[in-house]
Scaffold this motif. Structure first.
Motif, PDB file in Angstrom:
ATOM      1  N   GLN A  77       0.827  -1.205   0.000  1.00  0.00           N
ATOM      2  CA  GLN A  77       0.000   0.000   0.000  1.00  0.00           C
ATOM      3  C   GLN A  77       0.862   1.256   0.000  1.00  0.00           C
ATOM      4  O   GLN A  77       0.581   2.234  -0.709  1.00  0.00           O
ATOM      5  N   ARG A  78       1.959   1.237   0.785  1.00  0.00           N
ATOM      6  CA  ARG A  78       2.857   2.387   0.812  1.00  0.00           C
ATOM      7  C   ARG A  78       3.566   2.566  -0.535  1.00  0.00           C
ATOM      8  O   ARG A  78       3.759   3.694  -1.010  1.00  0.00           O
ATOM      9  N   ILE A  79       3.944   1.452  -1.175  1.00  0.00           N
ATOM     10  CA  ILE A  79       4.567   1.543  -2.502  1.00  0.00           C
ATOM     11  C   ILE A  79       3.590   2.130  -3.516  1.00  0.00           C
ATOM     12  O   ILE A  79       3.955   2.963  -4.354  1.00  0.00           O
ATOM     13  N   ASN A  80       2.320   1.704  -3.434  1.00  0.00           N
ATOM     14  CA  ASN A  80       1.308   2.247  -4.350  1.00  0.00           C
ATOM     15  C   ASN A  80       1.092   3.738  -4.108  1.00  0.00           C
ATOM     16  O   ASN A  80       0.874   4.502  -5.054  1.00  0.00           O
ATOM     17  N   ASP A  81       1.148   4.172  -2.839  1.00  0.00           N
ATOM     18  CA  ASP A  81       1.005   5.605  -2.540  1.00  0.00           C
ATOM     19  C   ASP A  81       2.146   6.416  -3.171  1.00  0.00           C
ATOM     20  O   ASP A  81       1.917   7.492  -3.749  1.00  0.00           O
ATOM     21  N   VAL A  82       3.369   5.910  -3.036  1.00  0.00           N
ATOM     22  CA  VAL A  82       4.508   6.612  -3.640  1.00  0.00           C
ATOM     23  C   VAL A  82       4.376   6.642  -5.157  1.00  0.00           C
ATOM     24  O   VAL A  82       4.652   7.663  -5.805  1.00  0.00           O
ATOM     25  N   LYS A  83       3.930   5.533  -5.745  1.00  0.00           N
ATOM     26  CA  LYS A  83       3.740   5.462  -7.196  1.00  0.00           C
ATOM     27  C   LYS A  83       2.700   6.482  -7.655  1.00  0.00           C
ATOM     28  O   LYS A  83       2.883   7.157  -8.683  1.00  0.00           O
ATOM     29  N   GLN A  84       1.637   6.632  -6.899  1.00  0.00           N
ATOM     30  CA  GLN A  84       0.599   7.583  -7.269  1.00  0.00           C
ATOM     31  C   GLN A  84       1.110   9.021  -7.178  1.00  0.00           C
ATOM     32  O   GLN A  84       0.777   9.870  -8.019  1.00  0.00           O
ATOM     33  N   ILE A  85       1.931   9.301  -6.182  1.00  0.00           N
ATOM     34  CA  ILE A  85       2.505  10.639  -6.053  1.00  0.00           C
ATOM     35  C   ILE A  85       3.406  10.952  -7.241  1.00  0.00           C
ATOM     36  O   ILE A  85       3.336  12.041  -7.837  1.00  0.00           O
ATOM     37  N   LEU A  86       4.257  10.016  -7.610  1.00  0.00           N
ATOM     38  CA  LEU A  86       5.160  10.235  -8.738  1.00  0.00           C
ATOM     39  C   LEU A  86       4.387  10.405 -10.038  1.00  0.00           C
ATOM     40  O   LEU A  86       4.720  11.270 -10.868  1.00  0.00           O
ATOM     41  N   ASN A  87       3.347   9.598 -10.244  1.00  0.00           N
ATOM     42  CA  ASN A  87       2.534   9.719 -11.457  1.00  0.00           C
ATOM     43  C   ASN A  87       1.841  11.075 -11.528  1.00  0.00           C
ATOM     44  O   ASN A  87       1.714  11.673 -12.608  1.00  0.00           O
ATOM     45  N   SER A  88       1.399  11.562 -10.381  1.00  0.00           N
ATOM     46  CA  SER A  88       0.730  12.867 -10.371  1.00  0.00           C
ATOM     47  C   SER A  88       1.705  13.985 -10.727  1.00  0.00           C
ATOM     48  O   SER A  88       1.350  14.924 -11.458  1.00  0.00           O
ATOM     49  N   ILE A  89       2.938  13.884 -10.236  1.00  0.00           N
ATOM     50  CA  ILE A  89       3.938  14.902 -10.579  1.00  0.00           C
ATOM     51  C   ILE A  89       4.238  14.892 -12.064  1.00  0.00           C
ATOM     52  O   ILE A  89       4.310  15.939 -12.724  1.00  0.00           O
ATOM     53  N   VAL A  90       4.400  13.701 -12.644  1.00  0.00           N
ATOM     54  CA  VAL A  90       4.683  13.604 -14.082  1.00  0.00           C
ATOM     55  C   VAL A  90       3.497  14.104 -14.898  1.00  0.00           C
ATOM     56  O   VAL A  90       3.649  14.811 -15.902  1.00  0.00           O
TER      57      VAL A  90
END
Length: 526
Positions: A388-401
């Motif tokens: 779940q924490r990995i998915n949260d980080v992935k979502q943050i990075l995708n939003s920045i891109v």
């Protein structure tokens, strides 16, 4: 309040008088050492070492330099009749560069007299000349290195040979200088900096005109003081673009690192960012016509015209080409009576006319990739970091891109495309990035810490001494016999002692009766 102060002073005086000579010496010595340490600390932190900035100046030039130093709030000292100006030694190099960029001084030379301190007894003139030239090259390179954007510099000087014969002149009686600059990547020296460097070098070496100075960088770009820009324009543009890309990547890397560090902890995250920037600059002209009312798509009515035509009588009927078997555009018969009426409304509307000259920004992020390495809470167990924490980080990075990439077609990137531009790796981080620790001057902290320890030691000694004095006073009070005990001791005394005590009491309380009694005893003895 006055009585309390007097009582406190009296108590201190009694305490001081009650001390032994050895303790008094220790207290006086400690106080003197403390005062001396404070004075030394103030002197060491406030005393400034001055060094010559310029010498052999004219009166007008000295006044110009002192006015500039006053505006910069830099302290200075004048000597040699006002022709030599000295400033704090730690500001000499920087002030030489700053003043040279302003074309100051126009007379005089930078002082190099301290080079002679390296000359030993018995040194020949040739040896001294070699030492002087090496020292001048080193000092001049240090001065140039203080220029913004210049990391280091190498200087090669050629000095003229002085002939010992009177009237003889060398074919080349002027000096020359060749300078190689190590410029920071992506930095472009301005024309002011280039002119300042030429002026600085010219005034640093005797008999060195600016025409005999050659300045180049590590890319062999020649800096001409007569040109408004230095170096090759194509290479300069490339360096500027690379610097912009580097700044964009560093900005994203810093922001993502700060965010993920708060989530994962210090030293648990490493971020790498790669960006692709489009530097194409385009211009376009737009001539737009828009309605005033965006809802009804209508303009503003500027004029209105109402036309009405009415005719009654013979020949009113039969319009052009409208008969049953009539040919179009052919005039039909006009026999018969009738009525003709025509109503026409004409309205003129005004619309908004917009003219725009649009220049698109040449800095568009066309692609962005973010790679993140995360160390789990338990370094040797990757499962300690939840999915779940990995998915949260992935979502943050995708939003920045998603929000950072500029799309020319105005369409958002699909989730699959954005997901391919971010990457997360979980594992143990076996190394740390080394950062150069800033140099610090520890002497003020050492001296301040020593003073604090000395003051703390004196305070502790005074507290212990006061406690010891208070305990001794209590013991002394306990040793004094109380009134009841004194009475008991007097009752137990022998008659002679009791009689002596009564006489002593009479002498204190009733001196007149004691005197008469004493006279009676003396007369009886005679």
């Amino acid at each position: 309040m006055k009585e309390k102060v007097l009582a406190f002073i009296k108590r201190l005086k009694e305490l001081w008088l009650g001390l032994s000579k050895k303790k008094k010496i220790w207290i006086i010595g400690g106080a003197a050492a403390l005062v001396l340490a404070i004075v030394l600390f103030v002197l060491l932190t406030n005393v400034k070492q001055y060094a010559p900035l310029y010498s052999n100046l004219s009166t007008s030039e000295a006044g110009q330099i002192t006015s500039t130093l006053d505006s910069k709030k830099v302290p200075y000292k004048l000597s040699a009749g006002g022709t030599t100006i000295s400033v704090p030694s730690n500001q000499v190099d920087q002030l030489k560069v700053d003043l040279a960029a302003q074309g100051i001084p126009k007379t005089g030379e930078i002082d190099y007299s301290f080079f002679s301190q390296n000359a030993g007894f018995g040194m020949t003139d040739n040896q001294f000349n070699v030492l002087q030239r090496a020292a001048m090259q080193t000092e001049l390179a240090n001065l140039i290195s203080n220029t913004q954007g210049v990391k280091s510099a190498k200087v090669m000087l050629t000095l003229p040979q002085n002939s010992g014969w009177v009237g003889s002149q060398s074919s080349n009686d002027s000096a020359s200088a060749s300078i190689m600059l190590n410029v920071s990547p992506g930095f472009q020296l301005t024309s002011t900096q280039i002119n300042g460097l030429y002026h600085l070098v010219s005034k640093s070496v005797p008999n060195l005109p600016e025409n005999n100075i050659v300045i180049m960088d590590q890319y062999y770009n020649y800096y001409d003081p007569k040109s408004n820009s230095g170096g090759n324009s194509t290479l300069s543009t490339y360096n500027q673009q690379q610097q912009i890309v580097h700044d964009i990547e560093n900005n994203f890397q810093r922001r993502v690192t700060q965010m993920l560090t708060l989530m994962m902890g210090q030293g648990k995250v490493v971020v790498n960012v790669t960006a692709n920037v489009d530097f194409t600059q385009s211009k376009e002209k737009q001539d737009l016509v828009e309605p005033v009312n965006q809802q009804t798509m209508e303009g503003l009515a500027s004029s209105t015209q109402h036309i009405t035509e009415t005719y009654t009588g013979q020949g009113a009927g039969g319009q052009v080409g409208t008969g049953t078997n009539a040919v179009p555009t052919y005039q039909a018969g006009t026999n018969g009576n009738g009525t003709y009426q025509k109503v026409q409304d004409q309205v003129n509307y005004v619309f908004n006319k917009i003219h725009r000259d649009v220049t698109n920004s040449p800095y568009k992020i066309t692609d962005l990739g973010i790679q993140v390495m995360i160390e789990p809470p338990s370094a040797n167990n990757n499962n300690s970091l939840s999915q779940q924490r990995i998915n949260d980080v992935k979502q943050i990075l995708n939003s920045i891109v998603q929000t950072s990439i500029s799309d020319n077609q105005g369409q958002e990137l699909s989730a699959n495309v954005v997901n391919q531009k971010t990457s997360i790796t979980v594992g143990r981080l076996n190394g740390q990035m080394s950062q150069a620790a800033p140099s610090m001057n520890w002497w003020p902290y050492i001296i301040g810490g020593g003073l604090l320890l000395l003051i703390a030691g004196l305070v502790v000694w005074l507290i212990l001494y006061r406690r010891r004095a208070a305990s001794e006073e209590e013991a002394y009070v306990e040793d004094i016999p109380q009134e009841d005990e004194l009475k008991e001791s007097l009752e137990d005394e022998n008659p002679e002692q009791k009689k002596y005590n009564e006489i002593e009491k009479m002498a204190k309380q009733k001196p007149d009766q004691f005197v008469r009694l004493l006279r009676g005893w003396l007369s009886d003895e005679r």
